[in-house]
Write an enzyme that holds these catalytic residues in place. Structure first.
Site, PDB file in Angstrom:
ATOM      1  N   ARG A 145       0.894  -1.455  -0.048  1.00  0.00           N
ATOM      2  CA  ARG A 145      -0.071   0.085  -0.190  1.00  0.00           C
ATOM      3  C   ARG A 145       0.857   1.152   0.145  1.00  0.00           C
ATOM      4  O   ARG A 145       1.906   1.238   0.909  1.00  0.00           O
ATOM      5  CB  ARG A 145      -1.041  -0.054   1.167  1.00  0.00           C
ATOM      6  N   ARG A 193      -7.101   1.509  -3.103  1.00  0.00           N
ATOM      7  CA  ARG A 193      -5.754   1.037  -2.383  1.00  0.00           C
ATOM      8  C   ARG A 193      -5.583  -0.520  -2.459  1.00  0.00           C
ATOM      9  O   ARG A 193      -6.557  -1.258  -2.896  1.00  0.00           O
ATOM     10  CB  ARG A 193      -5.989   1.225  -0.655  1.00  0.00           C
ATOM     11  N   ASP A 226      -8.211  -2.409   9.041  1.00  0.00           N
ATOM     12  CA  ASP A 226      -8.653  -1.437   9.828  1.00  0.00           C
ATOM     13  C   ASP A 226      -8.996  -2.426  11.102  1.00  0.00           C
ATOM     14  O   ASP A 226      -9.408  -3.412  11.222  1.00  0.00           O
ATOM     15  CB  ASP A 226     -10.069  -0.862   9.475  1.00  0.00           C
TER      16      ASP A 226
END
Length: 164
Positions: A81, A90, A95
């Protein structure tokens, strides 16, 4: 060990390979308990980009939340990334959605994830692996949060991640 819930997303390159690499990393760094199905989802917020593949992973960790976040950012970089615009395309996004029942509000880390309850592309796969987990701010289970959203548009269950 603390139960944790991760969201994974990708819309660049070989999306399934990106997810497989992220799961392999999570298996090395945490005790993975369950992996959701893969969902193809329309981009939200910044809609001028390709569709995402999203999924969730339920795991356990001994790492403090801040250390876990640092490791997630390192994993994203390791997978490839690069910085882009907010909510933009992306290669991989990892997360931290939930960290046990803790509420964390730091400049670099907010748990539960602040937009988790509004995102069908997060709640649909989260319900696969953590339907009964309680959102510590909303006071509702993941399944209840998903139901509250009503019918989801732009979120399609594709099935399990195919092996390499």
């Amino acid at each position: 060990m603390v139960p944790v819930l991760f969201a994974l997303g990708t819309n660049l390159g070989d999306r399934e390979a990106n997810l497989r690499r992220a799961i392999a990393w999570l298996r090395r760094e945490t005790a993975v308990d369950a992996v959701s199905a893969v969902y193809e989802t329309a981009p939200m917020y910044d809609t001028d980009q390709g569709a995402f593949l999203n999924m969730c992973v339920a795991a356990r960790t001994d790492l403090a939340a801040e250390a876990l976040l640092a490791r997630l950012k390192a994993a994203e970089a390791e997978i490839g990334r690069v910085p882009s615009r907010p909510n933009g395309p992306r290669l991989i996004d990892l997360d931290l959605l939930l960290y046990g029942d803790r509420v964390i509000d730091l400049p670099e880390l907010a748990v539960p994830h602040p937009r988790m309850a509004e995102r069908g592309f997060v709640l649909a796969p989260a319900a696969d692996v953590a339907a009964g987990w309680i959102h510590p701010v909303e006071g509702r289970s993941v399944a209840e949060l998903l139901q509250r959203l009503g019918p989801l548009s732009g979120v399609t269950r594709r099935g399990d991640l195919r092996p390499d």
